[in-house]
Design a protein around this motif. Structure first.
Motif, PDB file in Angstrom:
ATOM      1  N   ALA A  33      46.005 -17.365-116.634  1.00 27.80           N
ATOM      2  CA  ALA A  33      45.793 -18.731-117.100  1.00 27.80           C
ATOM      3  C   ALA A  33      44.795 -19.409-116.171  1.00 27.80           C
ATOM      4  CB  ALA A  33      47.102 -19.515-117.120  1.00 27.80           C
ATOM      5  N   ILE A  34      43.974 -20.296-116.747  1.00 29.80           N
ATOM      6  CA  ILE A  34      42.893 -20.944-116.003  1.00 29.80           C
ATOM      7  C   ILE A  34      42.902 -22.440-116.306  1.00 29.80           C
ATOM      8  CG2 ILE A  34      40.398 -21.060-115.616  1.00 29.80           C
ATOM      9  CD1 ILE A  34      40.170 -18.188-116.537  1.00 29.80           C
ATOM     10  N   ALA A  35      42.662 -23.239-115.274  1.00 31.28           N
ATOM     11  CA  ALA A  35      42.438 -24.681-115.428  1.00 31.28           C
ATOM     12  C   ALA A  35      41.141 -25.041-114.717  1.00 31.28           C
ATOM     13  CB  ALA A  35      43.600 -25.476-114.831  1.00 31.28           C
ATOM     14  N   ILE A  36      40.326 -25.872-115.349  1.00 28.90           N
ATOM     15  CA  ILE A  36      39.072 -26.339-114.755  1.00 28.90           C
ATOM     16  C   ILE A  36      39.009 -27.851-114.906  1.00 28.90           C
ATOM     17  CG2 ILE A  36      36.547 -26.210-114.771  1.00 28.90           C
ATOM     18  CD1 ILE A  36      36.797 -23.464-116.122  1.00 28.90           C
ATOM     19  N   VAL A 345      35.247 -27.811-104.913  1.00 27.00           N
ATOM     20  CA  VAL A 345      34.036 -28.190-104.196  1.00 27.00           C
ATOM     21  C   VAL A 345      33.931 -29.710-104.325  1.00 27.00           C
ATOM     22  CG1 VAL A 345      31.534 -27.898-103.980  1.00 27.00           C
ATOM     23  CG2 VAL A 345      32.965 -25.965-104.705  1.00 27.00           C
ATOM     24  N   PRO A 346      34.449 -30.456-103.355  1.00 25.83           N
ATOM     25  CA  PRO A 346      34.590 -31.909-103.504  1.00 25.83           C
ATOM     26  C   PRO A 346      33.284 -32.644-103.760  1.00 25.83           C
ATOM     27  CG  PRO A 346      35.895 -31.116-101.654  1.00 25.83           C
ATOM     28  CD  PRO A 346      35.046 -29.969-102.101  1.00 25.83           C
ATOM     29  N   GLU A 347      32.215 -32.263-103.063  1.00 25.34           N
ATOM     30  CA  GLU A 347      30.952 -32.979-103.235  1.00 25.34           C
ATOM     31  C   GLU A 347      30.366 -32.786-104.638  1.00 25.34           C
ATOM     32  OE1 GLU A 347      31.854 -31.577-100.363  1.00 25.34           O
ATOM     33  OE2 GLU A 347      31.951 -33.491 -99.280  1.00 25.34           O
ATOM     34  N   ARG A 348      30.752 -31.720-105.305  1.00 27.75           N
ATOM     35  CA  ARG A 348      30.336 -31.495-106.697  1.00 27.75           C
ATOM     36  C   ARG A 348      31.414 -31.948-107.685  1.00 27.75           C
ATOM     37  NH1 ARG A 348      25.876 -28.202-107.555  1.00 27.75           N
ATOM     38  NH2 ARG A 348      24.721 -27.928-105.595  1.00 27.75           N
ATOM     39  N   ASN A 349      32.564 -32.346-107.152  1.00 26.54           N
ATOM     40  CA  ASN A 349      33.652 -32.928-107.939  1.00 26.54           C
ATOM     41  C   ASN A 349      34.160 -31.994-109.039  1.00 26.54           C
ATOM     42  OD1 ASN A 349      35.546 -34.898-108.405  1.00 26.54           O
ATOM     43  ND2 ASN A 349      34.226 -36.163-109.703  1.00 26.54           N
ATOM     44  N   PHE A 350      34.367 -30.731-108.685  1.00 26.72           N
ATOM     45  CA  PHE A 350      35.004 -29.824-109.636  1.00 26.72           C
ATOM     46  C   PHE A 350      36.027 -28.953-108.919  1.00 26.72           C
ATOM     47  CE2 PHE A 350      31.533 -26.991-108.250  1.00 26.72           C
ATOM     48  CZ  PHE A 350      32.181 -25.771-108.104  1.00 26.72           C
ATOM     49  N   GLY A 351      36.966 -28.461-109.707  1.00 26.47           N
ATOM     50  CA  GLY A 351      37.989 -27.583-109.167  1.00 26.47           C
ATOM     51  C   GLY A 351      38.463 -26.600-110.217  1.00 26.47           C
ATOM     52  N   ILE A 352      38.967 -25.470-109.748  1.00 22.98           N
ATOM     53  CA  ILE A 352      39.413 -24.374-110.612  1.00 22.98           C
ATOM     54  C   ILE A 352      40.749 -23.873-110.089  1.00 22.98           C
ATOM     55  CG2 ILE A 352      38.895 -22.034-111.426  1.00 22.98           C
ATOM     56  CD1 ILE A 352      35.869 -22.855-110.647  1.00 22.98           C
ATOM     57  N   ALA A 353      41.695 -23.654-110.989  1.00 23.14           N
ATOM     58  CA  ALA A 353      42.970 -23.028-110.635  1.00 23.14           C
ATOM     59  C   ALA A 353      43.183 -21.824-111.536  1.00 23.14           C
ATOM     60  CB  ALA A 353      44.122 -24.011-110.780  1.00 23.14           C
ATOM     61  N   MET A 354      43.645 -20.723-110.948  1.00 25.61           N
ATOM     62  CA  MET A 354      43.869 -19.497-111.708  1.00 25.61           C
ATOM     63  C   MET A 354      45.238 -18.924-111.365  1.00 25.61           C
ATOM     64  SD  MET A 354      40.091 -17.735-111.704  1.00 25.61           S
ATOM     65  CE  MET A 354      40.556 -16.724-113.106  1.00 25.61           C
ATOM     66  N   LEU A 355      45.926 -18.447-112.396  1.00 26.98           N
ATOM     67  CA  LEU A 355      47.256 -17.862-112.267  1.00 26.98           C
ATOM     68  C   LEU A 355      47.254 -16.516-112.965  1.00 26.98           C
ATOM     69  CD1 LEU A 355      49.165 -21.095-113.372  1.00 26.98           C
ATOM     70  CD2 LEU A 355      48.828 -20.343-111.018  1.00 26.98           C
ATOM     71  N   MET A 356      47.916 -15.510-112.373  1.00 30.79           N
ATOM     72  CA  MET A 356      47.874 -14.161-112.948  1.00 30.79           C
ATOM     73  C   MET A 356      49.184 -13.437-112.665  1.00 30.79           C
ATOM     74  SD  MET A 356      44.947 -11.228-112.335  1.00 30.79           S
ATOM     75  CE  MET A 356      45.514 -10.715-110.709  1.00 30.79           C
ATOM     76  N   ASN A 357      49.722 -12.741-113.659  1.00 32.36           N
ATOM     77  CA  ASN A 357      51.002 -12.040-113.485  1.00 32.36           C
ATOM     78  C   ASN A 357      50.803 -10.561-113.148  1.00 32.36           C
ATOM     79  OD1 ASN A 357      50.092 -11.389-116.040  1.00 32.36           O
ATOM     80  ND2 ASN A 357      52.078 -11.616-117.049  1.00 32.36           N
ATOM     81  N   ALA A 358      49.986 -10.316-112.141  1.00 26.61           N
ATOM     82  CA  ALA A 358      49.741  -8.972-111.618  1.00 26.61           C
ATOM     83  C   ALA A 358      49.155  -9.122-110.222  1.00 26.61           C
ATOM     84  CB  ALA A 358      48.789  -8.188-112.529  1.00 26.61           C
ATOM     85  N   GLU A 359      48.986  -7.992-109.524  1.00 27.07           N
ATOM     86  CA  GLU A 359      48.462  -8.025-108.157  1.00 27.07           C
ATOM     87  C   GLU A 359      47.025  -7.516-108.065  1.00 27.07           C
ATOM     88  OE1 GLU A 359      51.233  -5.789-105.813  1.00 27.07           O
ATOM     89  OE2 GLU A 359      52.802  -7.328-105.946  1.00 27.07           O
ATOM     90  N   ASP A 360      46.362  -7.340-109.220  1.00 28.51           N
ATOM     91  CA  ASP A 360      45.006  -6.785-109.233  1.00 28.51           C
ATOM     92  C   ASP A 360      44.003  -7.885-108.915  1.00 28.51           C
ATOM     93  OD1 ASP A 360      45.364  -3.859-110.729  1.00 28.51           O
ATOM     94  OD2 ASP A 360      46.867  -5.352-111.283  1.00 28.51           O
TER      95      ASP A 360
END
Length: 520
Positions: A33-36, A345-360
């Motif tokens: 899952a990804i959030a931007i 990256v605060p000065e560019r005012n964006f962020g990304i969160a990623m979640l994954m149900n594996a260890e790869d």
């Protein structure tokens, strides 16, 4: 096929779905899952794949995943709320708010501050004490904190950086001492609810009760963890609630988008009704992003070398480093069978969160870095391939070390000094507690009594060294070496991981067991 939630207000890469699905397929990853967030707006929340191998239920933007150590920033934020409330200060002595708290060194006990709990400079060794909550433990949080006084430091206080989880458990207990509410309740009421993180949960039991949850997966059938076939893990043997302030939060892509908005908004976000909601103050936001201790700058091999930072530090639950000339705030998370990553990256005012149900890891971190490049306008780089190269070197190095160790062992010619029954007994380590070793059908069985399910048989390796063969094969095996007294009795037991690349939370090397009747 991806499942989308939320309204796109910025432009993710046009080929994002294809890129994610290709990375997942090539690595056998079940779900992601990804959030931007960009310019304060949710650009994308999306789920891919399935929640559990062999089941049809799809990951969507509300599927909850354990977030591992990315949740350390949640614990820091909870403390920030208490600072805003005037109930404590970052540089208050811990013992002033928790008089029963003790470190091994009395001087450190009297000097360590709230800030010190969060920045990995206490003098504890890497992962010290982690076996008190991973795999899942029966200990209470307060009992875990009390055991800290028995763990000897590896270095001087504030002399350097060594990542630990145990002091975040202390931070969680401190929140309870100051607020009168458990970490779980305080975080839910004072951080998650104001941040609009309605599906996030702080208790493992609440995660298990949510049908829309991701299950952990890992490759444990090869010679080292990370090799072999992908398999579903037992979700109830990952992390004990006593360690939750270090990594026990579970969250979804939609909720992580809100968390990114709060972070990029320096403590404040705007809800769907257009109302600004403050979770913590701008002053505390600055504190949490201010570097407190320098961390080693890694030398990464091959193609990955271009991503290595030239400057790296740790703040309050966050890494602060450079990437392509920009300041980057990030943190990874890992609970057995699940990975998470948050980067801003605060000065560019964006962020990304990623979640994954594996260890790869390459499938997730590679895509994350490619997304960062997209929002920086940087040239396209195949970071998935670069991380693959890194992991191949790691696995090959682990196998070579195993082969070298096998050649150096005497093997079956090094017979045990004692009859099997004479190794049996109850042994105690000062911080972990007790293990039982019992004779069974001519052999030996071992039980780590504070860790339910951490039981198995002991297989003779050489001389007075045995190897654990756990009933749960996903637990990292260890060598146990029995030390004998001049009278030929077991005097002590030391341990070390069999795998040279075992997760540092299996801190077997810090254990020293002695017969219980000898005390600790």
């Amino acid at each position: 096929m991806a499942m989308v939630a939320g309204t796109a207000t910025a432009a993710p890469p046009a080929d994002l779905d294809m890129r994610v699905e290709t990375a997942m397929r090539s690595h056998g990853v079940p779900g992601m899952a990804i959030a931007i967030v960009e310019d304060g707006k949710v650009s994308l929340t999306r789920g891919y794949g399935v929640r559990r191998l062999g089941s049809p239920e799809r990951v969507d933007a509300d599927t909850i995943f354990p977030t591992g150590s990315t949740g350390k920033a949640i614990t820091s934020a909870a403390l920030a709320v208490l600072v805003d409330d005037g109930k404590l200060g970052w540089d208050d002595k811990v013992i002033d708010h928790m008089p029963w708290f003790r470190m091994y060194d009395p001087w450190v006990t009297n000097e360590i501050t709230v800030r010190d709990l969060l920045v990995h400079r206490s003098g504890l060794g890497l992962g010290a004490g982690d076996l008190m909550f991973v795999p899942t433990s029966s200990r209470s949080r307060a009992d875990t904190v009390r055991a800290l006084r028995h763990i000897k430091p590896a270095t001087g206080f504030r002399s350097g950086y060594a990542y630990d989880n145990l002091l975040y458990a202390v931070a969680g207990q401190l929140i309870e001492e100051v607020s009168g509410q458990t970490w779980e309740v305080f975080v839910r009421e004072r951080v998650l609810k104001p941040a609009g993180m309605g599906s996030s949960v702080t208790e493992q039991s609440a995660r298990f009760a949510n049908p829309n949850r991701a299950w952990p997966h890992a490759r444990t059938g090869g010679r080292v963890r990370g090799m072999g076939e992908q398999a579903v893990l037992d979700e109830r043997r990952t992390l004990g609630d006593n360690g939750a302030p270090a990594g026990g939060l579970s969250s979804s892509a939609n909720d992580m988008a809100h968390w990114l908005q709060v972070q990029l908004g320096q403590g404040t976000w705007t809800n769907a009704a257009g109302e600004p909601i403050r979770v913590f103050s701008q002053a505390q936001s600055r504190q949490m992003w201010t570097p407190a201790v320098l961390t080693p700058t890694p030398t990464w091999p091959g193609k990955l070398a271009a991503a290595a930072p030239k400057f790296s530090a740790y703040a309050l639950g966050w890494n602060v480093r450079d990437y392509r000339g920009e300041k980057m705030i990030d943190h990874g998370g890992a609970i057995f069978g699940v990975l998470a990553y948050v980067v801003m990256v605060p000065e560019r005012n964006f962020g990304i969160a990623m979640l994954m149900n594996a260890e790869d890891m390459p499938a997730m971190r590679g895509v994350a870095l490619e997304l960062v490049d997209h929002y920086l306008g940087a040239p396209k780089t195949d970071w998935v391939a670069a991380f693959d190269e890194f992991m191949e070197l790691r696995f090959n190095g682990g196998i070579e070390a195993l082969d070298a160790a096998a050649k150096s062992r005497v093997g079956s010619t090094g017979k045990a000094s004692l009859a099997t029954a004479r190794y049996a007994g109850r042994y105690r380590d000062s911080w972990y507690g007790e293990i039982d070793i019992k004779q069974d059908k001519g052999g030996l069985r071992i039980d780590f009594t504070r860790t339910p399910g951490m039981v198995g048989r002991l297989e003779h390796a050489q001389h007075d060294t045995f190897r654990t063969v756990w009933d749960d094969p996903t637990i990292e095996p260890a060598y146990l070496t029995f030390g004998l007294s001049a009278e030929g009795k077991v005097d002590r037991i030391t341990l070390k991981s069999v795998s040279p690349i075992a997760d540092f939370s299996y801190d077997y090397q810090d254990l020293l067991f002695t017969p219980e009747d000898k005390g600790s």
